[in-house]
Write a protein that holds these residues in place. Structure first.
Motif, mmCIF file in Angstrom:
data_model
loop_
_atom_site.group_PDB
_atom_site.id
_atom_site.type_symbol
_atom_site.label_atom_id
_atom_site.label_comp_id
_atom_site.label_asym_id
_atom_site.label_seq_id
_atom_site.Cartn_x
_atom_site.Cartn_y
_atom_site.Cartn_z
ATOM 1 N N LEU A 181 0.817 -1.166 0.072
ATOM 2 C CA LEU A 181 0.138 0.007 -0.149
ATOM 3 C C LEU A 181 0.825 1.155 0.025
ATOM 4 O O LEU A 181 0.414 2.214 -0.633
ATOM 5 C CB LEU A 181 -0.898 -0.274 1.271
ATOM 6 C CG LEU A 181 -1.893 1.141 1.532
ATOM 7 C CD1 LEU A 181 -2.946 1.283 0.137
ATOM 8 C CD2 LEU A 181 -2.674 0.840 2.697
ATOM 9 N N ALA A 182 1.934 1.185 0.651
ATOM 10 C CA ALA A 182 2.673 2.442 0.864
ATOM 11 C C ALA A 182 3.515 2.495 -0.618
ATOM 12 O O ALA A 182 3.615 3.805 -0.819
ATOM 13 C CB ALA A 182 3.652 2.088 2.034
ATOM 14 N N ARG A 189 -1.797 0.409 -7.331
ATOM 15 C CA ARG A 189 -1.545 1.338 -8.273
ATOM 16 C C ARG A 189 -2.846 2.215 -8.587
ATOM 17 O O ARG A 189 -2.593 3.328 -8.812
ATOM 18 C CB ARG A 189 -0.978 0.616 -9.645
ATOM 19 C CG ARG A 189 0.097 -0.236 -9.331
ATOM 20 C CD ARG A 189 0.809 -0.558 -10.480
ATOM 21 N NE ARG A 189 2.341 -1.077 -10.533
ATOM 22 C CZ ARG A 189 2.419 -2.543 -10.338
ATOM 23 N NH1 ARG A 189 1.256 -2.952 -10.365
ATOM 24 N NH2 ARG A 189 3.530 -3.029 -9.844
ATOM 25 N N ASP A 190 -3.904 1.489 -8.425
ATOM 26 C CA ASP A 190 -5.169 2.307 -8.486
ATOM 27 C C ASP A 190 -5.592 3.120 -7.351
ATOM 28 O O ASP A 190 -5.716 2.464 -6.155
ATOM 29 C CB ASP A 190 -6.412 1.451 -8.896
ATOM 30 C CG ASP A 190 -7.661 1.826 -9.217
ATOM 31 O OD1 ASP A 190 -7.549 3.298 -9.174
ATOM 32 O OD2 ASP A 190 -8.333 1.218 -9.673
ATOM 33 N N PRO A 191 -5.689 4.684 -7.553
ATOM 34 C CA PRO A 191 -6.181 5.356 -6.343
ATOM 35 C C PRO A 191 -7.336 4.791 -5.808
ATOM 36 O O PRO A 191 -7.650 5.040 -4.650
ATOM 37 C CB PRO A 191 -6.204 6.747 -6.925
ATOM 38 C CG PRO A 191 -5.221 6.609 -8.238
ATOM 39 C CD PRO A 191 -5.464 5.405 -8.788
ATOM 40 N N ALA A 193 -8.355 1.902 -5.469
ATOM 41 C CA ALA A 193 -8.101 0.647 -4.581
ATOM 42 C C ALA A 193 -7.389 1.184 -3.181
ATOM 43 O O ALA A 193 -7.930 0.635 -2.356
ATOM 44 C CB ALA A 193 -7.093 -0.322 -5.207
ATOM 45 N N ARG A 194 -6.546 2.236 -3.286
ATOM 46 C CA ARG A 194 -5.886 2.644 -2.176
ATOM 47 C C ARG A 194 -6.911 3.170 -1.289
ATOM 48 O O ARG A 194 -6.943 3.230 0.282
ATOM 49 C CB ARG A 194 -4.986 3.800 -2.399
ATOM 50 C CG ARG A 194 -3.657 2.950 -3.245
ATOM 51 C CD ARG A 194 -2.638 3.857 -3.296
ATOM 52 N NE ARG A 194 -2.646 5.341 -3.821
ATOM 53 C CZ ARG A 194 -2.550 5.641 -5.068
ATOM 54 N NH1 ARG A 194 -2.229 4.396 -5.802
ATOM 55 N NH2 ARG A 194 -2.734 6.707 -5.707
ATOM 56 N N GLU A 195 -8.000 4.038 -1.857
ATOM 57 C CA GLU A 195 -8.818 4.661 -1.142
ATOM 58 C C GLU A 195 -10.007 3.587 -0.459
ATOM 59 O O GLU A 195 -10.257 3.828 0.716
ATOM 60 C CB GLU A 195 -9.756 5.624 -1.943
ATOM 61 C CG GLU A 195 -11.053 6.310 -1.231
ATOM 62 C CD GLU A 195 -11.777 7.251 -2.065
ATOM 63 O OE1 GLU A 195 -12.607 7.974 -1.752
ATOM 64 O OE2 GLU A 195 -11.218 7.366 -3.188
ATOM 65 N N ALA A 196 -10.071 2.627 -1.136
ATOM 66 C CA ALA A 196 -11.056 1.597 -0.707
ATOM 67 C C ALA A 196 -10.364 0.781 0.612
ATOM 68 O O ALA A 196 -11.106 0.160 1.400
ATOM 69 C CB ALA A 196 -11.456 0.642 -1.783
ATOM 70 N N ALA A 197 -9.055 0.732 0.512
ATOM 71 C CA ALA A 197 -8.341 -0.103 1.691
ATOM 72 C C ALA A 197 -8.490 0.414 2.809
ATOM 73 O O ALA A 197 -8.581 -0.197 3.800
ATOM 74 C CB ALA A 197 -6.754 -0.113 1.139
ATOM 75 N N ALA A 198 -9.047 1.963 3.069
ATOM 76 C CA ALA A 198 -9.178 2.416 4.411
ATOM 77 C C ALA A 198 -10.336 1.883 5.021
ATOM 78 O O ALA A 198 -10.373 1.741 6.290
ATOM 79 C CB ALA A 198 -9.399 4.107 4.058
ATOM 80 N N GLY A 199 -11.069 1.174 4.444
ATOM 81 C CA GLY A 199 -12.382 0.371 4.928
ATOM 82 C C GLY A 199 -12.301 -1.071 4.962
ATOM 83 O O GLY A 199 -13.082 -1.741 5.532
#
Length: 256
Positions: A181-182, A189-191, A193-199
């Motif tokens: 993630l970092a 790589r997909d923004p 997916a990174r946003e979804a990772a928060a939940g």
């Protein structure tokens, strides 16, 4: 640096059993409605009205007996006879009841088909998650997890591994996901997916990722092994690790 699994009796952890389709619970009300519909098929309004009166009589008789007062199926049958009585009363004279043209039944069939499709999709997804968890487990045992890029759904596979281990913290998988993630590896790589990772990921994993990202920006080219303290800090004090990452990000923005 990886954290070993708890001691196991065999060289390889047995695979978790596959997900079995749950049995549909018995629904007395549904059984009662279907029984009425089978019996009513071909009846005209007069026959349905007579059947309704019989059902009302039976309900009055049952109400006198404590063990029958809460008869779910009986109440459902009475309600269904009443509905069919109203249905035929509003239909042209001479109409007989046909379940195949009953709009309520058609709506129920459509809802049941949609629910069955949803259950099937859930089972397919559960099987996919279980298979990916098996794969990640094998990669761990081969010490090849760090060379693997995560893909969509690996957050659920991480949860499945944790479930199998009865809540044992998957420190190596958590560290692997945090590093990916970092560094924006794999599906991260997909923004979106990174946003979804928060939940989808736990606070320690998110704090670890945020801290790694800021430390890597502060000291480019830092070896991952030099940042092992970030995982320990994020695990024991995730809120503090997150605050530190935010502080470093602010310091970087103000200094640039």
């Amino acid at each position: 640096m990886t954290t070993p699994w708890p001691p196991r009796r065999t060289a390889r952890r047995p695979l978790a059993p596959r997900v079995a389709a749950p049995r549909e619970p018995v629904d007395p009300a549904r059984i009662g409605r279907r029984a009425v519909r089978r019996r009513a098929k071909g009846m005209d309004s007069g026959a349905v009205a007579a059947a309704l009166e019989d059902a009302r009589f039976d309900a009055r008789q049952d109400s006198r007996h404590e063990d029958l007062a809460d008869d779910v199926r009986g109440r459902a049958e009475l309600a269904e006879w009443a509905r069919l009585d109203q249905l035929l009363a509003a239909a042209p004279a001479g109409t007989v009841y046909d379940p195949d043209t009953d709009p309520v039944i058609q709506d129920e069939l459509a809802a049941e088909a949609a629910a069955a499709a949803a259950r099937e999709a859930e089972l397919r997804e559960a099987a996919r998650v279980a298979a990916r968890a098996d794969e990640l487990q094998a990669l761990r045992e081969l010490h090849a997890l760090e060379q693997t890029e995560p893909r969509a759904g690996d957050e659920a596979a991480r949860d499945e591994l944790t479930r199998r281990a009865s809540g044992y913290v998957q420190a190596d998988v958590d560290a692997w996901l945090a590093r990916a993630l970092a560094a924006h590896l794999g599906h991260y790589r997909d923004p979106a997916a990174r946003e979804a990772a928060a939940g989808l990921l736990t606070p320690p994993v998110l704090a670890h990722a945020a801290l790694l990202a800021e430390l890597a920006r502060l000291v480019p080219g830092t070896n991952v092994d030099e940042l092992a303290f970030a995982a320990r800090l994020a695990t024991t004090e995730p809120e503090a690790a997150g605050d530190l990452a935010a502080f470093l990000a602010r310091a970087w923005a103000e200094g640039s």
